[in-house]
Motif scaffolding. Sequence first.
Motif, PDB file in Angstrom:
ATOM      1  N   ILE A  89       0.909  -1.068   0.087  1.00  0.00           N
ATOM      2  CA  ILE A  89      -0.118   0.017  -0.020  1.00  0.00           C
ATOM      3  C   ILE A  89       0.900   1.264   0.036  1.00  0.00           C
ATOM      4  CG2 ILE A  89      -1.523   1.363   1.228  1.00  0.00           C
ATOM      5  CD1 ILE A  89      -2.368  -1.209   2.810  1.00  0.00           C
ATOM      6  N   ALA A  90       0.699   2.164  -0.982  1.00  0.00           N
ATOM      7  CA  ALA A  90       1.046   3.519  -0.805  1.00  0.00           C
ATOM      8  C   ALA A  90       0.705   4.158   0.414  1.00  0.00           C
ATOM      9  CB  ALA A  90       0.991   4.221  -1.953  1.00  0.00           C
ATOM     10  N   TRP A  91       1.666   4.286   1.537  1.00  0.00           N
ATOM     11  CA  TRP A  91       1.004   5.126   2.862  1.00  0.00           C
ATOM     12  C   TRP A  91       0.663   6.554   2.300  1.00  0.00           C
ATOM     13  CZ3 TRP A  91       5.457   5.757   6.886  1.00  0.00           C
ATOM     14  CH2 TRP A  91       4.986   6.476   8.127  1.00  0.00           C
ATOM     15  N   THR A  92       0.981   7.156   1.471  1.00  0.00           N
ATOM     16  CA  THR A  92       0.636   8.414   0.871  1.00  0.00           C
ATOM     17  C   THR A  92      -0.674   8.385   0.292  1.00  0.00           C
ATOM     18  OG1 THR A  92       1.969   8.179  -0.979  1.00  0.00           O
ATOM     19  CG2 THR A  92       2.966   9.703   0.715  1.00  0.00           C
ATOM     20  N   ASP A 124      -1.786  13.542   8.908  1.00  0.00           N
ATOM     21  CA  ASP A 124      -3.260  14.090   8.523  1.00  0.00           C
ATOM     22  C   ASP A 124      -4.088  13.461   9.744  1.00  0.00           C
ATOM     23  OD1 ASP A 124      -2.826  14.575   5.283  1.00  0.00           O
ATOM     24  OD2 ASP A 124      -1.750  12.945   6.044  1.00  0.00           O
ATOM     25  N   ALA A 125      -5.051  14.403   9.909  1.00  0.00           N
ATOM     26  CA  ALA A 125      -5.882  13.788  11.057  1.00  0.00           C
ATOM     27  C   ALA A 125      -6.686  12.846  10.422  1.00  0.00           C
ATOM     28  CB  ALA A 125      -6.851  15.038  11.412  1.00  0.00           C
ATOM     29  N   HIS A 166       6.528  14.792   3.465  1.00  0.00           N
ATOM     30  CA  HIS A 166       6.413  15.601   4.542  1.00  0.00           C
ATOM     31  C   HIS A 166       7.031  15.107   5.673  1.00  0.00           C
ATOM     32  CE1 HIS A 166       4.042  18.554   6.752  1.00  0.00           C
ATOM     33  NE2 HIS A 166       3.657  17.556   7.556  1.00  0.00           N
ATOM     34  N   LEU A 167       6.910  13.962   6.032  1.00  0.00           N
ATOM     35  CA  LEU A 167       7.671  13.299   7.406  1.00  0.00           C
ATOM     36  C   LEU A 167       9.054  13.566   7.157  1.00  0.00           C
ATOM     37  CD1 LEU A 167       5.266  10.154   8.262  1.00  0.00           C
ATOM     38  CD2 LEU A 167       5.007  12.860   9.010  1.00  0.00           C
ATOM     39  N   ALA A 168       9.335  13.188   5.849  1.00  0.00           N
ATOM     40  CA  ALA A 168      11.092  13.279   5.864  1.00  0.00           C
ATOM     41  C   ALA A 168      11.503  14.707   5.926  1.00  0.00           C
ATOM     42  CB  ALA A 168      11.396  12.673   4.452  1.00  0.00           C
ATOM     43  N   LYS A 169      10.719  15.639   5.517  1.00  0.00           N
ATOM     44  CA  LYS A 169      11.185  16.935   5.275  1.00  0.00           C
ATOM     45  C   LYS A 169      10.907  17.739   6.833  1.00  0.00           C
ATOM     46  CE  LYS A 169      10.887  18.603   0.706  1.00  0.00           C
ATOM     47  NZ  LYS A 169      10.219  19.355  -0.271  1.00  0.00           N
ATOM     48  N   PHE A 197       2.512   6.247  12.312  1.00  0.00           N
ATOM     49  CA  PHE A 197       2.647   4.945  11.385  1.00  0.00           C
ATOM     50  C   PHE A 197       1.625   3.887  12.129  1.00  0.00           C
ATOM     51  CE2 PHE A 197       4.183   0.558  10.616  1.00  0.00           C
ATOM     52  CZ  PHE A 197       4.371   0.501   9.167  1.00  0.00           C
ATOM     53  N   GLU A 198       1.523   3.669  13.344  1.00  0.00           N
ATOM     54  CA  GLU A 198       0.389   2.879  14.007  1.00  0.00           C
ATOM     55  C   GLU A 198      -0.918   3.137  13.574  1.00  0.00           C
ATOM     56  OE1 GLU A 198       0.680   2.770  18.323  1.00  0.00           O
ATOM     57  OE2 GLU A 198      -0.839   1.212  18.390  1.00  0.00           O
ATOM     58  N   LYS A 199      -1.201   4.672  13.401  1.00  0.00           N
ATOM     59  CA  LYS A 199      -2.546   4.963  12.985  1.00  0.00           C
ATOM     60  C   LYS A 199      -2.689   4.532  11.784  1.00  0.00           C
ATOM     61  CE  LYS A 199      -4.768   9.109  12.380  1.00  0.00           C
ATOM     62  NZ  LYS A 199      -4.610  10.884  12.720  1.00  0.00           N
TER      63      LYS A 199
END
Length: 467
Positions: A85-88, A96-97, A133-136, A150-152
Motif C-alpha cells: 500500500i502506498a502510505w501516501t 493528517d487527522a 512531508h515526514l522526511a522534510k 505509522f501505528e495509526k
Amino acid sequence: MSFRFPDSFLWGGAIAANQVEGSHVTDGKGLSTSDVQPKGAFGEPVERVDGDFNIKDVAIDFYNRYPEDIALFAEMGFTTLRLSIAWTRIFPNGDDAEPNEAGLAYYDKLLAELEAHGITPLLTLSHYEMPLHLAKEYQGWASRDVIPMFEKYARTVFARYGHRVKHWLTFNEINVTLHQPFTGAGLPREVDEQTRYQAIHHQLVASAKAVKACHEMIPDAKIGNMILGAVLYPYTCHPSDVMKTLQQNREWLMFGDIQARGYYPTYMTRKFKELGIEIEITEEDEEALKETIDFVSFSYYMTGCASADPEISDKAAANMLEMVPNPHLKASEWGWQIDPVGLRYLLNFLYDRYQLPLFVVENGLGAKDVLNEEGIVEDDYRIQYLNDHLFQIGEAIQDGVDVMGYTSWGPIDLVSASTAQLSKRYGFIYVDRDDNGNGTLERKPKKSFYWYKSIIESQGEKLIPSE
Ligand code: BG6
C-alpha cells in the motif's frame, strides 16, 4: 523421484506500489520519498520541478491497468500476490487527522479484484517509501513522533482490509536503512550512526506496534517482518575471516533477532559501544518490542563474502552491501552474484535460528530482455535462474524447513528500485516501455510466463535438479 511442494505452499509474485502504480498524485495521493528519487535509491533525492521526467510518475500504470495484470497473474496460476500500500494514498502527509477516502477506496477495488481471481494478498505496509512531508518536517524516522503516525496508518488499513487480507508484512527490507538511509527511513545519506540507529530503533518499535495491532484487530491473520537476506560467507577459512563474517552477518540479523525474539541481542551492546553511541530505549519501547512476528520473510538475490584482510575487503567498497565478490560465482548483468545453493543455506540458517515459518517474498533475475522477430522474449536465462532457486527451496523443505511460499520479484516488468530503470526487467510479462518513458505500455507474456505456469501447475514437480 521429483519432489512435490506441499499443497499449502503459496505461489506468486511480488510488486511494490511505487514501482508499478504511477498516478503519483491521483485521487489525493501525497508525495513520498520515492517520488523525489527519479534515479532510484542509488541516486540523490531531488526537489521536484514541473516538467522534469520521473519514470515512476507513470511506472507501468498498474494504478489503472491492474485488472488486466491480475488476470494474467491468475492465468499463471498465482495463489498469492505480494503488493504494498502506498502510505501516501491513505495519509498523504503522514500526519493528517483523517485518512484519504479515495486512496482507501482504490485498494478496496484492487483487493476485490484479487479475491475474484482467488489470489490471496500478502500486503506490505511500507515498501521503500514514506510521506515526503515526514522526511522534510520530522527528519523521517529519526523522530519518535512518526511511531504513532505509522501505528495509526496500520490500524486504519487493518480496519478497512482485515476481512480480506490475512497475510501482512511491516517494513520492506528493514535492514536497508543501514545502507540507504533516505530510501529506508527518510534520513540524509550522510547521517551519523547515532541518528541512524535511533531511527532504526523507532522503525523496530513501530513495526512491533503494527504487529500488536494486527494481532488484536485481525486475530486470524499472520504478520511477518521483511529483511534483505544478504548472507555472507567467509572469504577463506582463516579464523579471522570467519569471525568477521559472523560480525558482518549480525549487522543485518539484528533486525530479525529483535522482531522474532522481542529484545535486542546482547551482541549489540558491544557494537553500540564501539560505535560510541547510545540509543534511547524507553520502558514502553521495551514492552512494545515484546510483540513478536508470526513468520519471517526475506528477499534473496545474491550472496557475498567477508574478509578480515583490508586489501581484500577494500574490493567490497564498490557495492551497496559491502560484499567481497565470491570467486566461485557468476554474476548478473548488474553484478549481483547468482547463488541458488545459498538460498537453501539461508533458509536452513534462518529456520535453525528462529524456528518460525519462512516466506521467500522476493527473488529474481534483472536482465535486459530483447524481443525476437515474433515479438516474444525468450528468456531462458530467467527460467534457469528461477528453476535453480526454486529447486533449492524444495531441497530446504526436504531438509525440514517450514516454507510458506514463494513470490518472485517483479512478475511483470517494473521500475527498478535501485536505478529506476525499466530496462532492468524481472517479469514473466513484458511491458512495452523504455527508460525514457517511450512505449505503449502493452503487456506480453514471455517464454518464462508459460514455464512458471507449468511449475505451479505441477506443484514444483517439473523443476529440473541443479546444483
Ligand atoms: C529489493 C527491493 O531490494 O530488490 C525491491 O525490495 C527491488 O523494491 C528489488 O526492486 C530488486 O532491486 P532492483 O534495484 O533491481 O529493482
